[in-house]
Write an enzyme that holds these catalytic residues in place. Structure first.
Site, PDB file in Angstrom:
ATOM      1  N   LYS A  55      82.847   1.638 134.747  1.00 59.32           N
ATOM      2  CA  LYS A  55      83.491   2.754 135.180  1.00 59.32           C
ATOM      3  C   LYS A  55      83.043   3.288 136.230  1.00 59.32           C
ATOM      4  O   LYS A  55      83.786   3.949 137.111  1.00 59.32           O
ATOM      5  CB  LYS A  55      83.357   3.766 133.894  1.00 59.32           C
ATOM      6  CG  LYS A  55      84.122   5.049 134.129  1.00 59.32           C
ATOM      7  CD  LYS A  55      84.549   5.632 132.578  1.00 59.32           C
ATOM      8  CE  LYS A  55      83.121   6.484 131.955  1.00 59.32           C
ATOM      9  NZ  LYS A  55      82.798   7.848 132.229  1.00 59.32           N
ATOM     10  N   SER A  56      81.696   3.272 136.234  1.00 55.75           N
ATOM     11  CA  SER A  56      81.131   3.950 137.732  1.00 55.75           C
ATOM     12  C   SER A  56      81.601   3.274 138.907  1.00 55.75           C
ATOM     13  O   SER A  56      81.885   4.022 139.833  1.00 55.75           O
ATOM     14  CB  SER A  56      79.439   4.061 137.389  1.00 55.75           C
ATOM     15  OG  SER A  56      79.233   4.971 136.605  1.00 55.75           O
ATOM     16  N   ARG A  59      84.011   4.749 142.202  1.00 56.50           N
ATOM     17  CA  ARG A  59      83.409   4.523 143.638  1.00 56.50           C
ATOM     18  C   ARG A  59      84.399   3.463 144.508  1.00 56.50           C
ATOM     19  O   ARG A  59      84.495   3.928 145.699  1.00 56.50           O
ATOM     20  CB  ARG A  59      82.043   3.951 143.637  1.00 56.50           C
ATOM     21  CG  ARG A  59      81.112   5.181 143.169  1.00 56.50           C
ATOM     22  CD  ARG A  59      79.716   4.436 142.465  1.00 56.50           C
ATOM     23  NE  ARG A  59      78.872   5.409 142.089  1.00 56.50           N
ATOM     24  CZ  ARG A  59      78.605   6.287 141.053  1.00 56.50           C
ATOM     25  NH1 ARG A  59      79.910   5.989 140.161  1.00 56.50           N
ATOM     26  NH2 ARG A  59      77.788   6.969 140.939  1.00 56.50           N
ATOM     27  N   GLY A 104      83.697  13.795 134.461  1.00 55.54           N
ATOM     28  CA  GLY A 104      82.669  14.326 135.326  1.00 55.54           C
ATOM     29  C   GLY A 104      82.468  13.453 136.721  1.00 55.54           C
ATOM     30  O   GLY A 104      82.291  14.271 137.770  1.00 55.54           O
ATOM     31  N   SER A 114      70.449  12.437 138.455  1.00 57.22           N
ATOM     32  CA  SER A 114      71.777  12.364 138.253  1.00 57.22           C
ATOM     33  C   SER A 114      72.607  11.774 139.469  1.00 57.22           C
ATOM     34  O   SER A 114      72.566  12.120 140.421  1.00 57.22           O
ATOM     35  CB  SER A 114      72.414  13.867 137.931  1.00 57.22           C
ATOM     36  OG  SER A 114      74.077  13.792 138.496  1.00 57.22           O
ATOM     37  N   GLN A 165      75.699  11.321 139.641  1.00 57.99           N
ATOM     38  CA  GLN A 165      76.614  11.940 140.163  1.00 57.99           C
ATOM     39  C   GLN A 165      76.497  12.891 141.269  1.00 57.99           C
ATOM     40  O   GLN A 165      77.198  13.028 142.221  1.00 57.99           O
ATOM     41  CB  GLN A 165      77.291  12.813 138.992  1.00 57.99           C
ATOM     42  CG  GLN A 165      78.078  11.669 137.936  1.00 57.99           C
ATOM     43  CD  GLN A 165      78.631  12.490 136.624  1.00 57.99           C
ATOM     44  OE1 GLN A 165      78.658  13.859 136.578  1.00 57.99           O
ATOM     45  NE2 GLN A 165      79.362  11.743 135.852  1.00 57.99           N
ATOM     46  N   ASP A 190      73.982   6.779 129.051  1.00 61.32           N
ATOM     47  CA  ASP A 190      75.175   6.747 128.265  1.00 61.32           C
ATOM     48  C   ASP A 190      75.253   6.106 126.926  1.00 61.32           C
ATOM     49  O   ASP A 190      76.120   6.087 126.243  1.00 61.32           O
ATOM     50  CB  ASP A 190      76.544   6.160 129.286  1.00 61.32           C
ATOM     51  CG  ASP A 190      76.524   7.354 130.334  1.00 61.32           C
ATOM     52  OD1 ASP A 190      76.217   8.344 130.296  1.00 61.32           O
ATOM     53  OD2 ASP A 190      77.267   6.843 131.418  1.00 61.32           O
ATOM     54  N   ARG A 244      76.033  15.515 123.075  1.00 62.61           N
ATOM     55  CA  ARG A 244      75.889  14.325 122.348  1.00 62.61           C
ATOM     56  C   ARG A 244      74.778  14.410 121.321  1.00 62.61           C
ATOM     57  O   ARG A 244      74.544  13.632 120.126  1.00 62.61           O
ATOM     58  CB  ARG A 244      75.698  13.275 123.226  1.00 62.61           C
ATOM     59  CG  ARG A 244      76.994  12.932 123.701  1.00 62.61           C
ATOM     60  CD  ARG A 244      76.908  11.370 124.560  1.00 62.61           C
ATOM     61  NE  ARG A 244      78.519  11.172 124.906  1.00 62.61           N
ATOM     62  CZ  ARG A 244      78.718  10.458 126.097  1.00 62.61           C
ATOM     63  NH1 ARG A 244      77.679  10.285 127.111  1.00 62.61           N
ATOM     64  NH2 ARG A 244      79.741  10.406 126.533  1.00 62.61           N
ATOM     65  N   ARG A 297      82.467   7.949 123.572  1.00 63.33           N
ATOM     66  CA  ARG A 297      81.340   7.373 123.199  1.00 63.33           C
ATOM     67  C   ARG A 297      81.033   7.391 121.763  1.00 63.33           C
ATOM     68  O   ARG A 297      80.295   6.630 121.187  1.00 63.33           O
ATOM     69  CB  ARG A 297      80.218   7.405 124.012  1.00 63.33           C
ATOM     70  CG  ARG A 297      80.701   7.019 125.551  1.00 63.33           C
ATOM     71  CD  ARG A 297      79.412   6.679 126.554  1.00 63.33           C
ATOM     72  NE  ARG A 297      79.677   6.692 127.848  1.00 63.33           N
ATOM     73  CZ  ARG A 297      80.237   5.729 128.573  1.00 63.33           C
ATOM     74  NH1 ARG A 297      80.484   4.368 127.697  1.00 63.33           N
ATOM     75  NH2 ARG A 297      80.494   6.030 129.678  1.00 63.33           N
TER      76      ARG A 297
HETATM   77  C1  S3P Z   1      77.761   8.621 136.265  1.00 64.27           C
HETATM   78  C2  S3P Z   1      76.518   9.015 136.034  1.00 64.27           C
HETATM   79  C3  S3P Z   1      75.836   9.318 134.970  1.00 64.27           C
HETATM   80  C4  S3P Z   1      76.557   8.951 133.656  1.00 64.27           C
HETATM   81  C5  S3P Z   1      78.100   9.181 133.648  1.00 64.27           C
HETATM   82  C6  S3P Z   1      78.784   8.321 134.968  1.00 64.27           C
HETATM   83  C7  S3P Z   1      78.077   7.964 137.550  1.00 64.27           C
HETATM   84  O1  S3P Z   1      75.964  10.928 134.954  1.00 64.27           O
HETATM   85  O2  S3P Z   1      76.152   9.691 132.228  1.00 64.27           O
HETATM   86  O3  S3P Z   1      78.786   8.721 132.585  1.00 64.27           O
HETATM   87  O4  S3P Z   1      79.080   7.184 137.490  1.00 64.27           O
HETATM   88  O5  S3P Z   1      77.613   8.544 138.491  1.00 64.27           O
HETATM   89  P1  S3P Z   1      74.817  11.744 135.557  1.00 64.27           P
HETATM   90  O6  S3P Z   1      74.944  11.456 137.084  1.00 64.27           O
HETATM   91  O7  S3P Z   1      75.345  13.359 135.345  1.00 64.27           O
HETATM   92  O8  S3P Z   1      73.625  11.602 134.916  1.00 64.27           O
END
Ligand code: S3P
Length: 442
Positions: free
Chosen positions: A31-32, A36, A105, A178, A180, A326, A357, A401
């Site tokens: 997913k991440s 990107r 997010g 983080s 993100q 996660d 969670r 999840r």
């Molecule tokens: C992610 C970073 C994580 C993760 C999220 C995906 C990303 O969050 O929990 O599912 O793709 O950068 P945080 O950066 O808020 O920890």
């Protein structure tokens, strides 16, 4: 069949007890990395072809956002192939309407960084869960870079309205580890004057760093600190997205907790910032072997062979949990079927994920007959060892999840687990229940 599909979209789904997980499996793309890939390809020059793209709802939100900014993205459903016709660093155009990030997010926080540097106005919002999640962590440092962002609750909640500005690089110590947040600042940083340096308390997942380099950007990494420079041009390329270890995690634990399992999960991303689940499960006595290790598009990949394991309870602190952040819900399920007690602490971040969670898992586990104690920053779980749990009805609170973790718990239950909001699995793992049906014994 695992499931009696009463009404997968509106209502609940019964995940049934089962025997071992056997055979081979591939899980959907990471997913991440999929997020990107689309974002960087959009601001690169030339065409980028992405294969193994995760067609989950979160990633489709990212595609929608970039299309709204004038990027032509070709995507044939169920192909895993996405072709992005990049328009270069200055090619995005003002979206005519509010950008809807859905439940994602990552879409929101990363794109807010990107939007802060564009010469136009934009508004971004999302679903009820996303509108509750904290945005100040990106709004504050982006504002220090010169961004103009306003939002509900003093800029902490969506919708956010962004008037793009010329930005300047900063040095910023993040209060939370983080990816993100780090990636949001990196995406703003490649547009900002001078260098942007981000220092984290611990190293979060590094997919943005790796992929920016793949597109030709100058990224320097020193332990927990990352530096990006103002960039004139990113160059389109080919990206092969590996399977998502966070999706594999459900099947890894499912195989360990059921008798006579032997499951080979092919082509899983094993970036060290993501493999905390393997470390935690090995510490608990879990049997998982990495085979055929290789590198694809700058990311380490392997096949994972998992076998039935006798698990023991463990203690996990915040530092041990970050590379498995996660995986908290599915680690809880491993703990349920372990001998003895498991204590997880230092994980306050889990309260601001797709759901709270800690609270949601404590509630779901108590509904299926497991003894837990909720802590402000974690949970204590009393394992049942080789016994089964009773089962019962739980609520996923719309959190993908939670739904997938409780479906795995059902395998070792007397009565199965009825999961409310099971359709949420589509956020990250479309076809999850079909895959489970394929590899499970009944
Ligand atoms: C992610 C970073 C994580 C993760 C999220 C995906 C990303 O969050 O929990 O599912 O793709 O950068 P945080 O950066 O808020 O920890």
């Amino acid at each position: 069949m695992t499931v009696a599909k009463k009404d997968i979209f509106g209502g609940s789904l019964l995940a049934r007890p089962g025997k071992g997980l056997k055979g081979e499996l591939t899980v959907p793309g990471d997913k991440s990395i999929s997020h990107r890939a689309v974002m960087l390809a959009s601001i690169a020059s030339g065409v980028t072809e992405v294969t193994g793209f995760l067609e989950g709802e979160d990633n489709l939100s990212t595609i929608g956002a970039l299309r709204a900014m004038g990027i032509v993205i070709e995507h044939k459903k169920d192909s895993g192939i996405v072709v992005v016709n990049g328009k270069g660093m200055r090619g995005l155009t003002e979206p005519a309407d509010v950008i809807d990030a859905g439940n994602s997010g990552t879409t929101t926080r990363l794109i807010t960084g990107l939007l802060s540097a564009q010469p136009f106005f934009s508004v971004i919002t999302g679903d009820a869960s996303l509108r509750k999640r904290p945005m100040k962590r990106v709004v504050e440092p982006l504002t220090l870079m010169g961004a103009s962002i306003s939002g509900r609750n003093n800029g902490n909640n969506l919708p956010l309205a962004i008037a793009g500005q010329r930005l300047k690089g900063i040095t910023y110590k993040t209060p939370v580890a983080s990816a993100q947040l780090k990636s949001s600042l990196m995406l703003a940083g490649i547009y900002a004057d001078g260098a942007t340096i981000i220092e984290e308390p611990e190293k979060s997942r590094d997919h943005t760093e790796r992929m920016l380099r793949l597109f030709g950007a100058d990224v320097k990494i020193d332990k927990n600190s990352v530096r990006v420079q103002s960039t004139n041009d990113l160059i389109g390329c080919k990206i092969n997205v590996p399977g998502d270890i966070s999706s594999a995690a459900f099947f890894i634990v499912g195989a360990m907790i059921t008798p006579a399992s032997a499951l080979l999960i092919r082509g899983v991303g094993v970036n060290p910032t993501r493999t905390g689940i393997i470390d935690v499960l090995r510490k608990m006595g879990g049997s998982v072997e990495l085979q055929n290790e290789r590198v694809a598009s700058g990311e380490p990949v392997a096949d994972l062979l998992v076998k039935t394991s006798s698990l023991k309870g463990t203690e996990i602190t915040g530092t041990g949990l970050l590379p498995a952040i996660d995986e908290f819900p599915i680690i809880c399920i491993a703990a349920v079927f372990a001998e003895g007690t498991t204590k997880i602490t230092g994980a306050k971040e889990l309260r601001v994920k797709e759901s709270d969670r800690i609270a949601v898992m404590a509630e779901a586990l108590s509904r299926v007959g497991v003894r837990t104690t909720e802590l402000p920053d974690g949970i204590v779980i009393e394992g049942v060892g080789s016994a089964a749990i009773k089962g019962g009805a739980i609520e996923s609170h719309g959190d993908h999840r939670i739904a997938m973790s409780m479906a795995m718990a059902a395998l070792r239950s007397d009565n199965g687990v009825e999961i409310d909001g099971a359709a949420s699995v589509d956020v990250s793992f479309p076809g999850f229940f079909d895959q489970l049906d394929r590899v499970r014994g009944s």
